[in-house]
Design a protein around this motif. Sequence first.
Motif, PDB file in Angstrom:
ATOM      1  N   ASP A   1       0.815  -1.388  -0.168  1.00  0.00           N
ATOM      2  CA  ASP A   1       0.139  -0.085   0.049  1.00  0.00           C
ATOM      3  C   ASP A   1       0.942   1.410  -0.211  1.00  0.00           C
ATOM      4  O   ASP A   1       0.530   2.211   0.581  1.00  0.00           O
ATOM      5  CB  ASP A   1      -1.025   0.044   1.098  1.00  0.00           C
ATOM      6  N   ALA A   2       2.052   1.239  -0.502  1.00  0.00           N
ATOM      7  CA  ALA A   2       2.951   2.382  -0.762  1.00  0.00           C
ATOM      8  C   ALA A   2       2.062   3.792  -1.606  1.00  0.00           C
ATOM      9  O   ALA A   2       1.570   3.213  -2.751  1.00  0.00           O
ATOM     10  CB  ALA A   2       4.299   2.263  -1.509  1.00  0.00           C
ATOM     11  N   ASP A   3       1.999   4.564  -0.988  1.00  0.00           N
ATOM     12  CA  ASP A   3       1.591   5.757  -1.813  1.00  0.00           C
ATOM     13  C   ASP A   3       2.515   6.453  -2.704  1.00  0.00           C
ATOM     14  O   ASP A   3       3.341   7.139  -2.151  1.00  0.00           O
ATOM     15  CB  ASP A   3       0.900   6.728  -0.673  1.00  0.00           C
ATOM     16  N   GLU A   4       2.692   5.948  -3.781  1.00  0.00           N
ATOM     17  CA  GLU A   4       3.749   6.484  -4.513  1.00  0.00           C
ATOM     18  C   GLU A   4       3.708   8.095  -4.949  1.00  0.00           C
ATOM     19  O   GLU A   4       4.880   8.562  -4.896  1.00  0.00           O
ATOM     20  CB  GLU A   4       3.847   5.785  -5.979  1.00  0.00           C
ATOM     21  N   ALA A   5       2.476   8.459  -5.263  1.00  0.00           N
ATOM     22  CA  ALA A   5       2.452  10.015  -5.253  1.00  0.00           C
ATOM     23  C   ALA A   5       3.084  10.829  -4.142  1.00  0.00           C
ATOM     24  O   ALA A   5       3.609  11.840  -4.238  1.00  0.00           O
ATOM     25  CB  ALA A   5       1.233  10.328  -5.616  1.00  0.00           C
ATOM     26  N   ALA A   6       2.598  10.481  -2.985  1.00  0.00           N
ATOM     27  CA  ALA A   6       3.119  11.059  -1.856  1.00  0.00           C
ATOM     28  C   ALA A   6       4.443  10.909  -1.628  1.00  0.00           C
ATOM     29  O   ALA A   6       5.229  11.978  -1.461  1.00  0.00           O
ATOM     30  CB  ALA A   6       2.312  10.566  -0.632  1.00  0.00           C
ATOM     31  N   LEU A   7       5.121   9.736  -1.754  1.00  0.00           N
ATOM     32  CA  LEU A   7       6.221   9.616  -1.645  1.00  0.00           C
ATOM     33  C   LEU A   7       7.244  10.474  -2.601  1.00  0.00           C
ATOM     34  O   LEU A   7       8.587  10.706  -2.487  1.00  0.00           O
ATOM     35  CB  LEU A   7       6.696   7.984  -1.706  1.00  0.00           C
ATOM     36  N   ALA A   8       6.621  10.528  -4.072  1.00  0.00           N
ATOM     37  CA  ALA A   8       7.394  11.423  -4.747  1.00  0.00           C
ATOM     38  C   ALA A   8       7.606  12.970  -4.188  1.00  0.00           C
ATOM     39  O   ALA A   8       8.265  13.413  -5.020  1.00  0.00           O
ATOM     40  CB  ALA A   8       6.426  11.446  -6.294  1.00  0.00           C
ATOM     41  N   ARG A   9       6.751  13.361  -3.556  1.00  0.00           N
ATOM     42  CA  ARG A   9       6.987  14.611  -3.165  1.00  0.00           C
ATOM     43  C   ARG A   9       7.951  14.779  -1.902  1.00  0.00           C
ATOM     44  O   ARG A   9       7.661  14.149  -0.745  1.00  0.00           O
ATOM     45  CB  ARG A   9       5.730  15.299  -2.616  1.00  0.00           C
ATOM     46  N   ARG A  10       9.086  15.448  -1.942  1.00  0.00           N
ATOM     47  CA  ARG A  10      10.032  15.362  -1.054  1.00  0.00           C
ATOM     48  C   ARG A  10       9.512  15.863   0.423  1.00  0.00           C
ATOM     49  O   ARG A  10       9.956  15.181   1.463  1.00  0.00           O
ATOM     50  CB  ARG A  10      11.472  15.963  -1.421  1.00  0.00           C
ATOM     51  N   GLY A  11       8.757  17.073   0.052  1.00  0.00           N
ATOM     52  CA  GLY A  11       8.429  17.766   1.702  1.00  0.00           C
ATOM     53  C   GLY A  11       6.845  17.612   1.433  1.00  0.00           C
ATOM     54  O   GLY A  11       6.201  17.466   0.645  1.00  0.00           O
ATOM     55  N   ALA A  12       6.431  18.052   2.925  1.00  0.00           N
ATOM     56  CA  ALA A  12       4.817  17.818   2.901  1.00  0.00           C
ATOM     57  C   ALA A  12       4.548  19.286   2.432  1.00  0.00           C
ATOM     58  O   ALA A  12       5.249  20.453   2.425  1.00  0.00           O
ATOM     59  CB  ALA A  12       4.846  18.141   4.570  1.00  0.00           C
ATOM     60  N   THR A  13       3.409  19.233   1.915  1.00  0.00           N
ATOM     61  CA  THR A  13       2.740  20.386   1.152  1.00  0.00           C
ATOM     62  C   THR A  13       1.341  20.730   1.757  1.00  0.00           C
ATOM     63  O   THR A  13       0.805  21.655   1.267  1.00  0.00           O
ATOM     64  CB  THR A  13       2.665  20.096  -0.356  1.00  0.00           C
ATOM     65  N   GLY A  14       0.898  20.087   2.671  1.00  0.00           N
ATOM     66  CA  GLY A  14      -0.529  20.259   3.161  1.00  0.00           C
ATOM     67  C   GLY A  14      -0.575  21.653   4.249  1.00  0.00           C
ATOM     68  O   GLY A  14       0.398  22.270   4.154  1.00  0.00           O
ATOM     69  N   VAL A  15      -1.828  21.969   4.364  1.00  0.00           N
ATOM     70  CA  VAL A  15      -1.836  23.086   5.157  1.00  0.00           C
ATOM     71  C   VAL A  15      -1.355  23.033   6.751  1.00  0.00           C
ATOM     72  O   VAL A  15      -1.392  21.834   6.940  1.00  0.00           O
ATOM     73  CB  VAL A  15      -3.345  23.637   5.463  1.00  0.00           C
ATOM     74  N   LEU A  16      -0.969  24.202   7.206  1.00  0.00           N
ATOM     75  CA  LEU A  16      -0.660  24.114   8.505  1.00  0.00           C
ATOM     76  C   LEU A  16      -1.700  23.841   9.572  1.00  0.00           C
ATOM     77  O   LEU A  16      -2.752  24.426   9.725  1.00  0.00           O
ATOM     78  CB  LEU A  16       0.093  25.179   9.041  1.00  0.00           C
ATOM     79  N   ALA A  17      -1.350  23.011  10.398  1.00  0.00           N
ATOM     80  CA  ALA A  17      -2.381  22.696  11.705  1.00  0.00           C
ATOM     81  C   ALA A  17      -1.747  22.458  12.905  1.00  0.00           C
ATOM     82  O   ALA A  17      -0.274  22.007  12.963  1.00  0.00           O
ATOM     83  CB  ALA A  17      -3.413  21.607  11.333  1.00  0.00           C
ATOM     84  N   PRO A  18      -2.219  22.448  14.097  1.00  0.00           N
ATOM     85  CA  PRO A  18      -1.759  21.850  15.181  1.00  0.00           C
ATOM     86  C   PRO A  18      -0.853  20.673  15.017  1.00  0.00           C
ATOM     87  O   PRO A  18      -1.662  19.508  14.841  1.00  0.00           O
ATOM     88  CB  PRO A  18      -2.744  21.870  16.347  1.00  0.00           C
ATOM     89  N   GLY A  19       0.489  20.651  15.374  1.00  0.00           N
ATOM     90  CA  GLY A  19       1.196  19.432  14.770  1.00  0.00           C
ATOM     91  C   GLY A  19       2.034  19.513  13.652  1.00  0.00           C
ATOM     92  O   GLY A  19       2.564  18.400  13.334  1.00  0.00           O
ATOM     93  N   GLY A  20       1.977  20.569  13.018  1.00  0.00           N
ATOM     94  CA  GLY A  20       2.706  20.609  11.658  1.00  0.00           C
ATOM     95  C   GLY A  20       1.606  20.517  10.508  1.00  0.00           C
ATOM     96  O   GLY A  20       0.487  20.518  10.713  1.00  0.00           O
ATOM     97  N   LYS A  21       2.443  20.611   9.418  1.00  0.00           N
ATOM     98  CA  LYS A  21       1.689  20.159   7.954  1.00  0.00           C
ATOM     99  C   LYS A  21       0.601  19.036   8.308  1.00  0.00           C
ATOM    100  O   LYS A  21       1.438  17.860   8.527  1.00  0.00           O
ATOM    101  CB  LYS A  21       2.370  20.481   6.960  1.00  0.00           C
ATOM    102  N   VAL A  22      -0.609  19.183   7.752  1.00  0.00           N
ATOM    103  CA  VAL A  22      -1.278  18.101   7.952  1.00  0.00           C
ATOM    104  C   VAL A  22      -0.533  16.698   7.396  1.00  0.00           C
ATOM    105  O   VAL A  22      -1.219  15.630   7.814  1.00  0.00           O
ATOM    106  CB  VAL A  22      -2.818  18.286   7.488  1.00  0.00           C
ATOM    107  N   ASP A  23      -0.170  16.813   6.092  1.00  0.00           N
ATOM    108  CA  ASP A  23       0.126  15.713   5.493  1.00  0.00           C
ATOM    109  C   ASP A  23       1.275  15.049   5.901  1.00  0.00           C
ATOM    110  O   ASP A  23       1.837  13.785   5.688  1.00  0.00           O
ATOM    111  CB  ASP A  23       0.358  15.794   4.025  1.00  0.00           C
ATOM    112  N   LEU A  24       2.026  15.708   7.115  1.00  0.00           N
ATOM    113  CA  LEU A  24       3.218  14.923   7.746  1.00  0.00           C
ATOM    114  C   LEU A  24       2.547  13.765   8.414  1.00  0.00           C
ATOM    115  O   LEU A  24       3.135  12.561   8.669  1.00  0.00           O
ATOM    116  CB  LEU A  24       3.725  16.029   8.798  1.00  0.00           C
ATOM    117  N   TRP A  25       1.192  13.588   8.634  1.00  0.00           N
ATOM    118  CA  TRP A  25       0.587  12.603   9.448  1.00  0.00           C
ATOM    119  C   TRP A  25      -0.076  11.445   8.588  1.00  0.00           C
ATOM    120  O   TRP A  25      -0.573  10.612   9.040  1.00  0.00           O
ATOM    121  CB  TRP A  25      -0.367  13.040  10.479  1.00  0.00           C
TER     122      TRP A  25
END
Length: 754
Positions: free
Chosen positions: A629-653
């Motif tokens: 279940d590797a998310d190849e599209a997400a893994l292709a992005r070096r950094g997180a690009t999601g909106v900032l929320a408590p705990g950092g950018k949301v896609d870090l999680w």
Amino acid sequence: MRRFLSWQSLGIAWLLAPPSSCTTGLLADLQADFQDWTVAYNRSVAAVATLSDADKIRLISGQSVPSIGFEPLTSNDGSQGLESFFYVSSFPESSAMAQTWDPELIRAGFHAVGQEFYNKGYTMINGPTTGPQGRTPWSGRLVETLGQDVYLAGIAFAHATEGIREAGIIPCGKHFLLNEQETNRSEVYWIDNAVTVPRNNTAYSSNADDKTLHEAYLWPFYDGVKAGLGAIMCAMNRVNGSYACENPALLNQILKTELAFPGFVTPDTSGQHTALGSANGGLDFGAASFWNNQTLLAALANGTLSQARLDDMAVRNLMPYFQQGLDTKSPPPVRSATDPIDVRANHRALIRKAGGAAITLLKNTNHALPLARPRSIAVFGANARPSLIGPGTTMDDVHTHTTWPGHLVFSGGSGMGSPSYVVSPYDALLARAQADGTQMMWALDDTLPEIEYIAVTGTAGTSAPPTVAGYASAVETCLVFINAWSGEGNDRSELRSAAQDAMIRTVADHCNNTIVSVTTVGARLLDAWIAHPNVTAVLYSSLLGEQSGHALVDVLYGAVNPSAKLTHTIARHESDYPVPVCMAADCDFVEGVHLDYKYFDRYNVAPRYEFGFGLSYTTFGYSAPVVGDADEAALARRGATGVLAPGGKVDLWDEVLRVGFTLTNTGSRVGAEVAQVYVSFPNEAAQPVRQLRGFKKVFLGVGEEKHVVFSLRRRDLSYWDVGSQEWVIARGQYRFYVGASSRDLRGDVVFIVS
């Protein structure tokens, strides 16, 4: 150990430092999704808009604000239960809860602690605690923390935070940041209920580079902020030269902007030093002796404090108040310590369960454990009996002891408990011996007085010579109980006890079934006796609270099958640990990210028992792991690009891949295994050899198997890139190891990020 968040008498203005400019960290400027804090934010902004500046100053200095019906929050220590009260429970220390490796049990334990706080009238708990993180095993307060690995500590920190919030009160995470020792933590002595006197040295400065700070120390605070910390306590020490509570880079930039922390920052005792330095440096709650109309209204008038910053401080103080619904609740008033308000419910059952789950089996030769109706036992050591005076502040000693003369169930300072009673190992063993018809003998001290013994009635049975050797020779099973003590205020001076080690060797020399139980505040060296052929079994735990004796006997007799795993490395020699207590004003963290097992792995140092180790009365088999279940599209992005929320950018999680395998109970008893996954990163990440990135406690019947899946998030595969100031995924080969500890690795699988 504050009772009320009201500071009129606690601060001393040693100097009024010039302020630093505050340009970050304001909630109003933060482009973030506040998620479930949004309603609290809107209500806080609306309430602050109605206040005069004088009322805002009252709010941020712990005073009543009648115009909005606000009363000061009430707080107390600590994570192991309320201090100094009658009719409360004494829970296992946080380090014991972490040793269970059971997130839901951790949540339940901290929820019960929170319930007792609320029912005694408190609206905030000074906890949970994840710093110190474990730079040195001599650190005096590791007993209060959640293990020496940041991934484990982060998961535990989050679940502890959630448990406290679910009890209806505010969790105040601590200590932020790099608060890695007690020695020279402050430039004052802390005596006589927080009255301070000057000292001739300054608080030490923890000097760490950006990568080390993020990867080795900041990591758990991401988890805590995401889980809903309402307050964070900044530490007494300095960080990279500036006091942690007056440090805009640490508080405004990292905590409030990078992590999008929405609550308030409050100082540890004596952590605030100046009025404007702290206000502009990121502190939100402080002493009225620093923050009052004379200092802050004047600063507003002359422009050294901005209106936006004062408003932000006031908003942040209200955020957790509204988030927890404290404006609509009517907590009972805080009563005196002896008022007959019983808040214990049936928490003793939870404490006993958690205690049993927190005991690690290190050695079990020839199935010495569990015991099965032994015909005769002898019990040795002061840790088997109650203290001579107890149960409370007699153990709140922060200066002299290395071991404790009685059964150790809590530590000192903020780690102190308030048990209504203590069940010692002797108490629990006595009840079991009565039920089983077992003959008991006992020598309940670590050293016995030298006396001349003249046998009148013989030297057999209960007339055996009253010495350690004499009693050990008289029975078939010997149980030795030892401890290691520390607490807030001082660091440890030893990692072993010569007297206790001599007692164990003497018992083992005369008893071929010697079982040792170690109760310790942190790493306790065992090499003086661990290889003795007559030492057949060893139990090892942190401080287990009021039900400690029951929990130990549950494991000794098999009512509980041990499943706990070590949360730190036990070395063979003191010299195997690289970092002593720092005695200088500047403490340089030159070891970088290589804490605990990561250092042992990097330099190929053989431990006695490695991080994550722990035996069971049954055995487990692991199949080969697979990646799915590797998310190849997400893994292709070096950094997180999601909106900032408590705990950092949301896609870090966000989950980016899974590692799975089959776990089988191959033994003859029902049991639980803490399966672990470790990750090796591509070279560009400059990471440790392996590091923990997942664990699950799996309960299995005899012969039962389960498919175990670890969900790895973007942050689990990311490293801190100093250049871009982002968490990024490396390119190249990741290797995932599954196993029973950091060195007992049963299989691995490779995944390439390209």
